[in-house]
Design a protein around this motif. Structure first.
Motif, short mmCIF file in Angstrom:
data_model
loop_
_atom_site.label_atom_id
_atom_site.label_comp_id
_atom_site.label_asym_id
_atom_site.label_seq_id
_atom_site.Cartn_x
_atom_site.Cartn_y
_atom_site.Cartn_z
N LEU A 306 0.83 -1.21 0.00
CA LEU A 306 0.00 0.00 0.00
C LEU A 306 0.86 1.26 0.00
CD1 LEU A 306 -2.81 -1.09 2.49
CD2 LEU A 306 -2.98 -0.86 0.01
N ALA A 307 1.96 1.24 0.77
CA ALA A 307 2.82 2.42 0.83
C ALA A 307 3.53 2.68 -0.49
CB ALA A 307 3.84 2.25 1.95
N LEU A 308 3.73 1.61 -1.28
CA LEU A 308 4.38 1.76 -2.59
C LEU A 308 3.38 2.00 -3.71
CD1 LEU A 308 7.06 -1.08 -2.30
CD2 LEU A 308 7.47 1.39 -2.25
N GLY A 309 2.11 2.09 -3.35
CA GLY A 309 1.08 2.34 -4.36
C GLY A 309 0.67 1.12 -5.13
N ASN A 310 0.95 -0.08 -4.60
CA ASN A 310 0.58 -1.32 -5.27
C ASN A 310 -0.73 -1.86 -4.71
OD1 ASN A 310 3.10 -1.14 -6.53
ND2 ASN A 310 4.08 -2.40 -4.96
N ILE A 339 11.40 -6.65 3.66
CA ILE A 339 10.69 -6.92 2.41
C ILE A 339 11.22 -6.02 1.29
CG2 ILE A 339 8.44 -6.62 1.27
CD1 ILE A 339 7.21 -7.58 3.98
N LEU A 340 11.40 -4.73 1.59
CA LEU A 340 11.93 -3.81 0.58
C LEU A 340 13.34 -4.20 0.15
CD1 LEU A 340 10.76 -0.36 2.01
CD2 LEU A 340 9.62 -1.81 0.33
N ARG A 355 9.76 5.69 -5.10
CA ARG A 355 8.84 5.38 -4.00
C ARG A 355 9.52 4.54 -2.93
NH1 ARG A 355 3.36 5.94 -3.99
NH2 ARG A 355 2.35 6.76 -5.85
N MET A 356 10.30 3.57 -3.36
CA MET A 356 10.95 2.68 -2.41
C MET A 356 11.96 3.44 -1.56
SD MET A 356 12.50 -1.10 -3.12
CE MET A 356 10.87 -1.71 -3.57
N GLU A 357 12.74 4.31 -2.16
CA GLU A 357 13.70 5.10 -1.41
C GLU A 357 12.99 6.02 -0.42
OE1 GLU A 357 17.31 8.35 -2.19
OE2 GLU A 357 16.34 7.31 -3.86
N ASN A 358 11.88 6.61 -0.87
CA ASN A 358 11.09 7.48 0.00
C ASN A 358 10.53 6.71 1.19
OD1 ASN A 358 8.19 8.68 0.69
ND2 ASN A 358 9.48 10.37 -0.04
N LEU A 359 10.06 5.50 0.94
CA LEU A 359 9.50 4.69 2.02
C LEU A 359 10.58 4.27 3.01
CD1 LEU A 359 7.23 3.22 3.42
CD2 LEU A 359 7.43 1.36 1.75
N LEU A 360 11.76 3.93 2.52
CA LEU A 360 12.85 3.58 3.43
C LEU A 360 13.21 4.75 4.34
CD1 LEU A 360 15.13 1.55 0.99
CD2 LEU A 360 14.04 0.66 3.06
N TYR A 386 0.59 7.13 3.67
CA TYR A 386 0.08 8.24 2.87
C TYR A 386 1.07 9.39 2.71
CZ TYR A 386 -4.05 5.63 4.26
OH TYR A 386 -4.95 4.63 4.49
N GLY A 387 2.31 9.19 3.12
CA GLY A 387 3.29 10.28 3.02
C GLY A 387 4.30 10.09 1.93
N GLY A 388 4.00 9.26 0.96
CA GLY A 388 4.99 8.92 -0.08
C GLY A 388 5.00 9.85 -1.25
N VAL A 389 5.73 9.45 -2.27
CA VAL A 389 5.82 10.20 -3.52
C VAL A 389 4.45 10.23 -4.19
CG1 VAL A 389 6.91 10.28 -5.79
CG2 VAL A 389 8.22 9.54 -3.81
N ARG A 390 4.05 11.37 -4.68
CA ARG A 390 2.74 11.48 -5.31
C ARG A 390 2.88 11.78 -6.79
NH1 ARG A 390 -0.61 11.09 -1.17
NH2 ARG A 390 0.00 11.87 0.87
#
Length: 390
Positions: A306-310, A339-340, A355-360, A386-390
Motif C-alpha cells: 500500500l505504501a508503494l502504491g501497489n 521486504i523492501l 517510491r521505495m527510497e522514500n518509504l525507506l 500516505y506520506g509517499g511520492v505522489r
C-alpha cells in the motif's frame, strides 16, 4: 570456541586468528543483519578473553563458568534488543526439554536483559529503576534456581519457573525504557572501565550502537580515543551507516553475513531444537510467539504494497488491530524494511525506486519518532501509508 556461532565461518576465523596472534584491538565493531549472531559472538569473545585455559565452551575455569551464565563481573552490557521475543523463544525450548542446554538458553536470554540493569550502569539514576527493582530481584532468584549447578529441576517446579520468568521479564520491560543508549550510561561505563577488574580483561558490549543519543556518541568517542588498558569495547549494529564516521574510524570492523535458508535452519535445529519446520528464519521464530508464524510478515507485506502504491490483498484494519499492542510496531517496521531490501535485491520488474527510497526514509523517521518521542503507532503508520511520492 565459537562452536555455537553457526554459518559465520569467515568472520569467526578472522576473530580466532586475531585472538590467537594477540592482534585483537581494544575497540571492535560487529556489523551485519539482525539475527546474524553478533551478540552471541561478542559474548563468546568476552569469554575467550577472560579464560585462563584453552577457551573451549565446556571449560571449567571460574571465568568461563561465570561467562556461561552471564554473571562475570568484568562484563558490561548496554543497548536495546528484542528481549521479549528472544526470551519467549528460549522458554519454549525449556518447555520441551529440561536438559542443561535449555536451562542455559533461558538463563542467557534473561540475563541479556537483567545485565542492562547492573547497579554501576545506573549510578545516580536509581530512581528510574523504582518500578523494575522487585521484578529484577525476583528474576535473579529464579535464574539461580534454574542454573544446572543448582541440581535437578523438578517437573512441577520447572513449569512454575517458566511462567514466573515470563511474568517478571515482562514487568521489567514495561517499567523501563531500553530503546536507546543515554548519556548517563556512557559516563558511568567510562568510570567503570577505569576501575580495577577481577580478571584478565574487561569487556563492554554496546548493542545496536546506532541507538546512542548525540551526547552519548560524543562521550563514547572520547573513550574509544583513549581506551583504558585491558578493556575491550565491542559495538554491534545492523545499521553501520548510521554510526558517525569518527566512531567508525576508531573501531576494527568485523562483517557478519546474512544467513541463507540452510544456515537459518541450522540455527533453529541446533540451538533452539525447533521441531515443527514451519519457521523460515530465526526472525520469524522469535516473532511467531506473539502473533504466530508469518503473521508479522503478512501484515508487513500489506503495508509495503500500500505504501508503494501497489494493490494489496491484505486487510489494513487487521494491521491497525495488531498495533493495539505497541511493542509490535518496531517488528512491523523491521519486516517492512526486510521486504523492501529483498525486493531490491531480487530486482523485481516494475519496482518504483523513487517510491521505495522514500518509504525507506520514512521507515527510519517513524522509528525515531516512536523510540525517541513515544508517538502513537497508528499515526506513524498513517504517515508511512500516505506520506509517499505522489
Amino acid at each position: 570456541m565459537f562452536e555455537n556461532i553457526l554459518d559465520q565461518e569467515h568472520v569467526i576465523s578472522r576473530l580466532m586468528e586475531d585472538l590467537d596472534n594477540q592482534r585483537l584491538p581494544s575497540s571492535l565493531l560487529f556489523f551485519g543483519p539482525s539475527f546474524s549472531g553478533k551478540l552471541s559472538a561478542a559474548l563468546e569473545l568476552a569469554r575467550g578473553l577472560s579464560c585462563s585455559r584453552e577457551r573451549e565452551w565446556s571449560c571449567s575455569c571460574p571465568d568461563c563458568r561465570k561467562h556461561r551464565t552471564l554473571t562475570h563481573p568484568d562484563l558490561g552490557m548496554l543497548g536495546p534488543r528484542y528481549f521479549q521475543q528472544e526470551l519467549d523463544g528460549s522458554l519454549e525450548v525449556l518447555r520441551r526439554s529440561r536438559k542443561d542446554f535449555a536451562r542455559y538458553l533461558v538463563i542467557r536470554g534473561a540475563r541479556k536483559l537483567t545485565r542492562r540493569f547492573d547497579p554501576w550502569l545506573w549510578e545516580g539514576e536509581e530512581s528510574r529503576l523504582k518500578g523494575a527493582r522487585s521484578s529484577l530481584d525476583a528474576l535473579e532468584e529464579l535464574l539461580d534456581e534454574l542454573d544446572p549447578a543448582a541440581g535437578e529441576l523438578a517437573e512441577t517446579r520447572a513449569e512454575k519457573i517458566i511462567s514466573s520468568i515470563a511474568k517478571e521479564a515482562a514487568s521489567v520491560l514495561k517499567a523501563s525504557n531500553l530503546s536507546h543508549i543515554p548519556i548517563f550510561m556512557v559516563r558511568n561505563l567510562a568510570y567503570w572501565a577505569r576501575t580495577t577488574g577481577h580478571g584478565k580483561a574487561k569487556i563492554i558490549i554496546m548493542e545496536n550502537a546506532e541507538s546512542m543519543m548525540d551526547s552519548a556518541r560524543n562521550a563514547v568517542l572520547k573513550i574509544l580515543e583513549e581506551p583504558p588498558e585491558g578493556v575491550h569495547f565491542i559495538l554491534t549494529t545492523s545499521k553501520r551507516a548510521a554510526l558517525i564516521p569518527t566512531i567508525l574510524s576508531r573501531v576494527r570492523p568485523y562483517a557478519f553475513k546474512e544467513r541463507d535458508s540452510r544456515g537459518e535452519r541450522q540455527v533453529l535445529d541446533r540451538i533452539f531444537r525447533e521441531p515443527s519446520g514451519e519457521f523460515r528464519s530465526l526472525r520469524e521464530y522469535f516473532l511467531g510467539f506473539d502473533l504466530g508464524a508469518g503473521e508479522i510478515r503478512r501484515h508487513a507485506e500489506t503495508v509495503a504494497d500500500l505504501a508503494l502504491g501497489n494493490d494489496s490483498q491484505g486487510d489494513l484494519s487487521e494491521v491497525f488491530n495488531m498495533l493495539q499492542k505497541k511493542e509490535r510496531f518496531l517488528p512491523l517496521l523491521e519486516e517492512v524494511q526486510e521486504i523492501l531490501r529483498l525486493r531490491l535485491r531480487e530486482g523485481l520488474p516494475g519496482v518504483d525506486l523513487a517510491r521505495m527510497e522514500n518509504l525507506l526514509d520514512r521507515l527510519i523517521q517513524a522509528r525515531k519518532m516512536f523510540e525517541g518521542y513515544n508517538q502513537n503507532p497508528d499515526l506513524l503508520l498513517e504517515g508511512l501509508l500516505y506520506g509517499g511520492v505522489r
